[in-house]
Write a protein that holds these residues in place. Sequence first.
Motif, short mmCIF file in Angstrom:
data_model
loop_
_atom_site.label_atom_id
_atom_site.label_comp_id
_atom_site.label_asym_id
_atom_site.label_seq_id
_atom_site.Cartn_x
_atom_site.Cartn_y
_atom_site.Cartn_z
N ARG A 67 10.56 1.82 3.09
CA ARG A 67 10.34 2.31 1.72
C ARG A 67 10.82 1.32 0.66
NH1 ARG A 67 11.79 8.80 1.86
NH2 ARG A 67 10.38 9.35 3.58
N HIS A 68 10.83 0.06 0.99
CA HIS A 68 11.30 -0.96 0.05
C HIS A 68 10.44 -2.20 0.25
CE1 HIS A 68 13.97 -4.00 -1.77
NE2 HIS A 68 14.40 -2.98 -2.51
N SER A 69 9.78 -2.66 -0.81
CA SER A 69 8.81 -3.75 -0.68
C SER A 69 9.44 -5.04 -0.18
CB SER A 69 8.13 -4.00 -2.04
OG SER A 69 7.43 -2.86 -2.47
N ALA A 70 10.53 -5.48 -0.84
CA ALA A 70 11.14 -6.75 -0.46
C ALA A 70 11.69 -6.70 0.95
CB ALA A 70 12.25 -7.09 -1.46
N GLY A 71 12.34 -5.59 1.31
CA GLY A 71 12.90 -5.48 2.65
C GLY A 71 11.83 -5.47 3.73
N ALA A 72 10.72 -4.75 3.49
CA ALA A 72 9.66 -4.67 4.48
C ALA A 72 8.93 -6.00 4.62
CB ALA A 72 8.67 -3.57 4.10
N ILE A 73 8.67 -6.68 3.50
CA ILE A 73 7.98 -7.98 3.57
C ILE A 73 8.87 -9.00 4.30
CG2 ILE A 73 7.13 -9.92 2.20
CD1 ILE A 73 6.22 -7.88 0.11
N THR A 74 10.17 -9.00 3.99
CA THR A 74 11.09 -9.91 4.66
C THR A 74 11.14 -9.64 6.16
OG1 THR A 74 12.44 -10.05 2.65
CG2 THR A 74 13.46 -10.76 4.71
N VAL B 193 0.83 -1.21 0.00
CA VAL B 193 0.00 0.00 0.00
C VAL B 193 0.86 1.26 0.00
CG1 VAL B 193 -1.52 1.38 1.49
CG2 VAL B 193 -2.10 -0.98 0.97
N VAL B 194 2.01 1.19 0.68
CA VAL B 194 2.86 2.38 0.77
C VAL B 194 4.15 2.22 -0.02
CG1 VAL B 194 3.91 1.60 2.93
CG2 VAL B 194 3.93 4.02 2.35
N SER B 195 4.76 1.05 0.01
CA SER B 195 6.08 0.90 -0.62
C SER B 195 6.02 0.93 -2.14
CB SER B 195 6.74 -0.41 -0.16
OG SER B 195 5.99 -1.53 -0.60
N SER B 196 4.89 0.50 -2.72
CA SER B 196 4.78 0.51 -4.17
C SER B 196 4.85 1.93 -4.73
CB SER B 196 3.46 -0.15 -4.60
OG SER B 196 2.35 0.53 -4.06
N LEU C 62 9.70 9.55 10.91
CA LEU C 62 10.60 9.48 9.76
C LEU C 62 10.00 10.12 8.53
CD1 LEU C 62 12.02 5.85 10.13
CD2 LEU C 62 13.16 8.01 10.66
N LEU C 63 8.67 10.11 8.42
CA LEU C 63 8.03 10.68 7.24
C LEU C 63 8.30 12.18 7.13
CD1 LEU C 63 6.04 9.91 4.92
CD2 LEU C 63 4.19 10.70 6.42
N GLU C 64 8.35 12.87 8.24
CA GLU C 64 8.55 14.31 8.22
C GLU C 64 10.03 14.70 8.12
OE1 GLU C 64 6.23 16.44 7.92
OE2 GLU C 64 4.54 15.08 8.22
N LYS C 65 10.92 13.77 8.48
CA LYS C 65 12.35 14.11 8.50
C LYS C 65 13.05 13.82 7.20
CE LYS C 65 13.07 13.48 13.50
NZ LYS C 65 13.82 12.72 14.53
N ARG C 66 12.58 12.83 6.46
CA ARG C 66 13.29 12.40 5.25
C ARG C 66 12.67 13.00 3.99
NH1 ARG C 66 13.83 5.95 6.05
NH2 ARG C 66 11.57 6.16 5.90
N ASP C 67 13.50 13.13 2.98
CA ASP C 67 13.02 13.60 1.70
C ASP C 67 12.46 12.41 0.93
OD1 ASP C 67 12.43 15.19 -0.41
OD2 ASP C 67 14.51 15.58 -1.02
N VAL C 68 11.70 12.68 -0.13
CA VAL C 68 11.15 11.60 -0.95
C VAL C 68 12.10 11.26 -2.08
CG1 VAL C 68 8.79 12.15 -0.39
CG2 VAL C 68 9.85 13.28 -2.32
#
Length: 281
Positions: A196-203, A108-111, A275-281
């Motif tokens: 922010r990475h699908s494979a890393g978050a799922i793992t 929902v978010v990482s894609s 982290l959402l407010e501190k990091r850039d996209v």
Amino acid sequence: MSTPQHQMQQQAAPAPNWQGAPGTSYTSPIPITRTHLGHALASEWTKIKSVRSTMWTLGVFVLLVVGIGFLVAAQTTNEDFADVPYTVPAFFGLILGQICLITLGVLVVSSEYGTGMIRTTFTASPQRYRVLTAKLMIFFVVAFVVSALSIGVVGLITSGMHGGSSDNEWGGTVLMGALYVSLLGVLALAVGSMLRHSAGAITTMLGVVLVPAILPAFLLMSESMRTIGEKMMEYNAPNALARIFQLDSDNGNGSSQLLLLVGVTAAAIAGAYALLEKRDV
């Protein structure tokens, strides 16, 4: 034919005042509406119902929970439900089905980060916290409704197959079971927002679910690690669902395991917002 004097007058003419007279303001003919959370919710609902990953993951989830539940119910007798609710067959499908909700929560978010569409989302809605809040709310509602309906269908099928002779209430197992697996999906969404990475978050989420279910078998071999192994065994996802579905009712109804998951999920969501407010996209 213009004279030189007429040309000088044209050159000296003042430029039009497009800003209006002093004391007046420009009013755009385009209606301006202040954005709010409802707009973000509408946007996220459109996204989650439009992508194919939602249909596939939820479809597989329903197939696992209802399909395996039906197969288990077909192999049981009326006497098997003397002490357990009719939703017990759904437990076996949820053991596998929870992976589908975890995967969907991450996607929902990482894609959006993977495709770069998150830049468009944050441009349309600069309030990043509002976007994440909308994603969490929409996903939780979708996951909870689908989970509750799937567990309830299994309960109805089992009850119909065995004559509804059990006196055990099974409405609570529908709500608590759906809440537990939905919170696992929300936790996955928060982890996906942080990594922010699908494979890393799922793992990572598979490790959160599977490691506490496997590691106690090795920890119990050591006297010094036995206490940790017992606690890990008590609070891992399979045993938590088993207590919710009253397969291990002697050790509680799973409320303490559910509260632990609520706390872990809340901590992960707080980290995702920070982290959402501190990091850039």
